[in-house]
Design a protein around this motif. Structure first.
Motif: not given
Length: 332
Positions: A237-256
């Motif tokens: 439903a939503g569009g792109w909201s901007g560049v992902t924060a580095a802190s959010a990236m830290e919580n992702m696995n390598v595929i994400q």
């Protein structure tokens, strides 16, 4: 049939396929009424996928006629999508949910690590087929386009030669994942949140499994899953909201992280490329993504994207230096 208990063979003889497809193409879609024939075909096809995923064994074909004899061939994937497109929307959601759950379970099972090249290719075709169902669920106006490509002028006749369409990338054109734009696109029906999350998880599981089979199937499973994940933006439903924060990236696995980086690159590129190249033919995915409203400007996206890239490069370099042999996803 290859499988019993009301599962359709995932490799239909050419005669059966021609008979069923011609019947489906000539029938009209009822409003939101019952479609018992199409429902039976879809459910039996789903059961066939479930039986295959249980042990990833490829049974001996029962067909002695000339045909490509691939499980989930290009023709049969089109047939599945055609039947799916004629179902009431509630039934479509049920079928798509079932297929997604079955494939996710298979991709996360311990048996996926011992896939044969042929089994990996079948799994990749199943994911491509699932993506086509999500396209049709999102844009119901695609049904006539599928019917046209299954008609007499485009019918995929069997051949005694090896069929290059065995590793098809899409059901509209076997060489590409692109979906044509219907004359009347109509309202885009986004996926419900729970179904979207399930499909997202399935595509990530497919990418992870694909890195393990890339030397077996020529990256078929990896690319099928990756290509499916590129369409997620169009189905949400939503569009792109901007560049992902580095802190959010830290919580992702390598595929994400890989998927997120790709989405960042596409989004920033769309902001930069304000003058569209007239030589590039617009696809349905391009149109649906461009229709999404973004609250991020180019002046905000470029510095934020550069900062994120530098941060990730520093961290991944340290990570790789600690290991003598990083995994393929880490290397990518």
């Amino acid at each position: 049939a290859i499988y019993s208990d009301r599962s359709t063979p995932l490799c239909l003889p050419a005669f059966h396929h021609a008979l069923i497809s011609s019947t489906l193409c000539s029938s009209t879609r009822s409003a939101e009424g019952a479609a018992p024939a199409e429902e039976l075909l879809c459910n039996s096809f789903v059961n066939g996928i479930e039986n295959f995923v249980a042990d990833f064994a490829i049974p001996v074909s029962c067909s002695s006629v000339i045909g490509d004899e691939n499980l989930i061939s290009f023709r049969d994937a089109q047939l599945f999508a055609m039947a799916f497109g004629k179902l009431p929307r509630s039934d479509q959601k049920e079928i798509l949910t079932k297929v997604t759950g079955i494939l996710t379970k298979g991709l996360k099972s311990s048996k996926v690590s011992s896939l044969s090249p042929d089994s990996s290719n079948v799994l990749a075709r199943a994911i491509t087929s699932c993506a086509s169902l999500a396209d049709m669920y999102s844009v119901p106006a695609l049904l006539p386009a599928v019917s046209e490509r299954m008609g007499s002028s485009h019918y995929d006749f069997p051949s005694v030669r090896p069929n290059p369409k065995g590793n098809f990338r899409g059901i509209f054109d076997w060489t590409t994942t692109s979906v044509p734009i219907p004359q009347d696109v109509g309202a885009n029906q986004v996926l419900e949140v729970r179904l979207f999350e399930k499909i997202q998880a399935m595509s990530e599981a497919g990418i992870a499994a694909g890195f393990g089979t890339l030397t077996l199937d020529g990256c078929h499973l990896l690319l099928s899953s990756w290509n499916m994940s590129t369409k997620l933006t169009a189905w949400s439903a939503g569009g792109w909201s901007g560049v992902t924060a580095a802190s959010a990236m830290e919580n992702m696995n390598v595929i994400q992280k890989l998927v997120a980086l790709r989405d960042e690159i596409f989004a920033v590129h769309s902001l930069v490329d304000v003058n569209e190249d007239p030589s590039v033919q617009e696809t349905l995915l391009m149109r649906l993504v461009r229709q999404k409203v973004t609250n991020c400007s180019l002046s905000e996206a470029l510095p934020a994207g550069l900062s994120l890239a530098e941060n990730m490069l520093e961290k991944v370099t340290l990570q790789v230096e600690k290991k003598s042999s990083p995994t393929p996803p880490e290397f990518v």
